[in-house]
Design a protein around this motif. Sequence first.
Motif: not given
Lengths: 229, 229
Positions: A24, A161, A165
């Motif tokens: 990711t 994810a 991020a």
Amino acid sequence: MKTQILVSHPQIKGSGTQKFLETTGKYFSNNFFESIDLTYPDGDIDIDTEQDRLREADRIIFQFPMYWYQAPDSLSRYMQDVFTRKYVESQRALRDKELGIVVSIGDALSQFQLGGSEHFTLSELMAPYAAFANKAGMKFLPIFPVEQFSYMDESQRLKLASDYAAYIGAEQPFSLVGRTEWLTSQLESIMTKRENKTAIKLIIDSINDRKDRIDDLQENIKLIRDEEE
Amino acid sequence: MKTQILVSHPQIKGSGTQKFLETTGKYFSNNFFESIDLTYPDGDIDIDTEQDRLREADRIIFQFPMYWYQAPDSLSRYMQDVFTRKYVESQRALRDKELGIVVSIGDALSQFQLGGSEHFTLSELMAPYAAFANKAGMKFLPIFPVEQFSYMDESQRLKLASDYAAYIGAEQPFSLVGRTEWLTSQLESIMTKRENKTAIKLIIDSINDRKDRIDDLQENIKLIRDEEE
């Protein structure tokens, strides 16, 4: 913004969680991953290299599975060796950088409270890292727990994810508006490299449309509050 | 009562603090010292031996200098390797034992509070060990800080020796009366082995005399309190 992610995990090659997070994170630019255990299998850390690299970072992330309520020993050793008093206290080399903690836990987060099987909260257990940030003049970010990754279904992993991020890459504070703007900018940067521009453009429009609606809602809430006062 | 003291210190041979504590502790019977770093210089811990030895102990002490608000890496590694889930959670091998923390600090203890340079209290920073005790079914003892040993004068060191000997050897709770009884019994056991019996007998009499006076005072305080109610 440059982010340096320091991963401490004695069995990192067998860790699905760490693989997922690294995949990711590497999808976006300016995130640099280092596995302490793989880079220094004999524990003989190259202090100069590490100190120089951290000088370049704006955000530093300690990422690890919780072993008896702490990071594994490779992070302890890294901190002992790399964070000398000279580097941290005399040179103030880490001042004004951000420090984030990504900690994966095998128990449910709800157990980390009074009355739960773990008794202590994550905030209480991560106090040594917050104390380090305080001493180094760093800004300590809210802890990012990864809870029982192996039980997550596909949609939970997608959410992880996206949250991860943003945690490692988006500007502080992690407000809804800030995160939306960060996500849009990331998608725009992806769009320039990809062929399916129309699909990504649609996603960006959809995000911006929702953002506009949220802005409207927030404006309405503000009006109602003002009238009440 | 058997006490197992696990010392974690990467430069233990050069540590005046550790030498002082070990000399003090070894003066009394039933205290067993182990330097994790000297016993396992390559980090390859003999898990069976360690697990068996800890089964015999009534009190376990983690003893270390504070490195960035935690124990050095050898204790982290020891806990990772020796305290398996099977040993701690299935076999409950440490249940009902006591866990004490002897932590030496280079800064003044008064800095460990809100507004102090260290910001966090020792209780907050040692939370991971208290969480471990909770999980293992152990009784967590009050933390024993050794504050700026190198600045101590002779009388402060004598007091440290007496406090430390009681911390690792005396029965809980560390009340004045309990400590006095423990000290008397230790002196009596020394007296049987030594020649200067008269001197030690005088010390014991002096302690018991003071203890009687304290008992009288406590009785008086109790009477006054009862009258107030």
